[in-house]
Design an enzyme around this catalytic site. Structure first.
Site, PDB file in Angstrom:
ATOM      1  CB  THR A 144      -0.925   0.021   1.231  1.00  0.00           C
ATOM      2  OG1 THR A 144      -1.539   1.310   1.337  1.00  0.00           O
ATOM      3  CG2 THR A 144      -0.160  -0.258   2.518  1.00  0.00           C
ATOM      4  CB  SER A 179      -3.596   2.542  10.398  1.00  0.00           C
ATOM      5  OG  SER A 179      -3.383   1.629   9.324  1.00  0.00           O
ATOM      6  CE1 TYR A 181      -3.849  -3.318   5.060  1.00  0.00           C
ATOM      7  CE2 TYR A 181      -3.878  -0.938   4.808  1.00  0.00           C
ATOM      8  CZ  TYR A 181      -3.800  -2.198   4.256  1.00  0.00           C
ATOM      9  OH  TYR A 181      -3.655  -2.347   2.892  1.00  0.00           O
ATOM     10  CG  HIS A 182      -1.455   2.060   6.360  1.00  0.00           C
ATOM     11  ND1 HIS A 182      -2.509   2.715   6.949  1.00  0.00           N
ATOM     12  CD2 HIS A 182      -1.721   2.025   5.032  1.00  0.00           C
ATOM     13  CE1 HIS A 182      -3.373   3.067   6.022  1.00  0.00           C
ATOM     14  NE2 HIS A 182      -2.923   2.664   4.847  1.00  0.00           N
ATOM     15  CE  LYS A 185      -1.408  -4.779   2.845  1.00  0.00           C
ATOM     16  NZ  LYS A 185      -1.583  -5.956   1.981  1.00  0.00           N
TER      17      LYS A 185
END
Length: 384
Positions: A144, A179, A181-182, A185
């Protein structure tokens, strides 16, 4: 080529599988259906009805004459994953199989831990499966643009040529994710780069911008082939939300002043980028990074574009930003790698928005308006 698509029941995984199959590749999909479970948890559903994976696969065979195989299971189950990789013997693995929502990862401690464990450990299991079964498998991993954050310098494609105290080196571009989530990644990228360097694996990391759209040439062939259209404030992307709000006659909800800039990409370009990466694999030992986006635009500019294109009055409402992010920032991203491989981008200024109005209009009875407003606050996650 033989291509195994992990997360092949998802928003991007399913149309990617169709696109690759349509282009002559032998395709299998693997999924644990967690994404459908998040809908049940959050009390929402895709705006456009979607069929079961079995019915989708059968419909594709009926429409195209092509066969897509399937595996049902979880990347956290290493034994299952190893067996699936051995059984299908792919040349390439396309990895979409991760929890993909920043707001979902910021709900509370439980959701943050789940996202980190699911994404990072699943990816690590996959790297071991490739290394132990067939190190020549090319891993195409969806990352991302959010890995980079919004640095006050140009964002290169994954790597940075650095000079420090008179010495030079090439290093991974510094990351400042926004975040939990990030962050997963970023951890994935570092683990993949390490295994390319240490084990000689080959990988392409695709740092993707915000995806918009719901139709590809393949999904448009039959309603049973449709992919998801997420609109809620947890999984829905900003353009989808704005289009729905315009059709429902609601104000477009811009977080803060809307000066936050995002990289964008049409879903048709996403599936084509995957094809280009699959058909032009990285070399053994190479960790290749492409910034998978075609243009950038501020949130306020996206709202203005939707308002301009919608055939009726549209209001824009500014909400307090629930996220912890800079209200204004520099944003200049290099994204030439995929264009160099042959990508011919669709841009948001094309006619796609009008087609999205049609999709929403036909399914607006399925919208839950209560789910359009943000309920997850980055600082609120500390209160659990």
């Amino acid at each position: 080529m033989r291509v195994l698509v992990l997360g092949g029941d998802g928003y991007l995984g399913w149309p990617t599988a169709l696109h690759l199959s349509d282009k002559g590749h032998e395709v299998a999909v693997l999924d644990n259906f967690a994404r459908r479970g998040y809908d049940a948890e959050l009390g929402v559903e895709s705006l456009v009805p979607i069929e079961s994976l079995a019915d989708r696969i059968a419909a594709w065979h009926e429409v195209s004459g092509r066969v897509i195989s399937s595996y049902e299971g979880d990347l956290l189950d290493a034994e299952f994953l190893f067996e699936a990789v051995r059984d299908f013997a792919p040349d390439t693995i396309v990895h979409y199989a991760e929890q993909r929502s920043a707001p979902y990862s910021m709900i509370d401690r439980e959701h943050a831990v789940y996202t980190q464990h699911n994404n990072v450990i699943g990816n690590l299991n996959l790297l071991y499966a490739i290394a132990e079964i067939d190190p020549s498998i090319h891993l195409v991993k969806l990352g991302t643009m959010g890995e980079y954050g919004t640095p006050n310098v140009d964002i290169e494609e994954g790597w940075l040529d650095l000079e420090h105290n008179g010495r030079r080196d090439r290093v991974l571009f510094p990351k400042r994710p926004g975040s939990f989530y990030h962050l997963t990644k970023v951890h994935d990228s570092h683990n993949i780069e390490f295994t390319c360097r240490a084990w000689g694996l080959r990988a392409t990391d695709l740092n993707q911008g915000v995806v918009y759209g719901q139709r590809t040439p393949q999904t448009a062939l039959d309603p049973r082939l449709s992919t998801r259209f997420d609109y809620d404030a947890v999984f829905g992307t900003v353009l989808n939300r704005f289009v729905i709000q315009a059709v429902l006659g609601q104000p477009l909800t811009v977080y803060g002043k809307g000066a936050q800039t995002r990289g964008l990409i049409d879903i048709r370009d996403t599936v084509e980028c995957i094809r280009l990466a699959v058909e032009n694999p990285a070399e053994a030992g190479e960790f290749r990074v492409f910034n998978q986006m075609t243009e950038s635009m501020s949130v306020a500019a996206i709202a203005d574009l939707v308002a301009d294109r919608f055939p009726g009055p549209v209001q824009i409402e500014q909400l307090e930003n629930p996220r912890s992010e800079a209200p204004e920032h520099y944003y200049n991203v290099k994204h030439t790698g995929l264009v160099g491989l042959g990508l011919e981008p669709h841009l948001l200024s094309d006619t796609l928005i009008e087609s999205m109005f049609d999709i929403v209009g036909a399914n607006k009875h399925r919208v839950n308006p209560d789910k359009l407003r943000p309920t997850v606050r980055w600082r609120g996650a500390l209160k659990s």
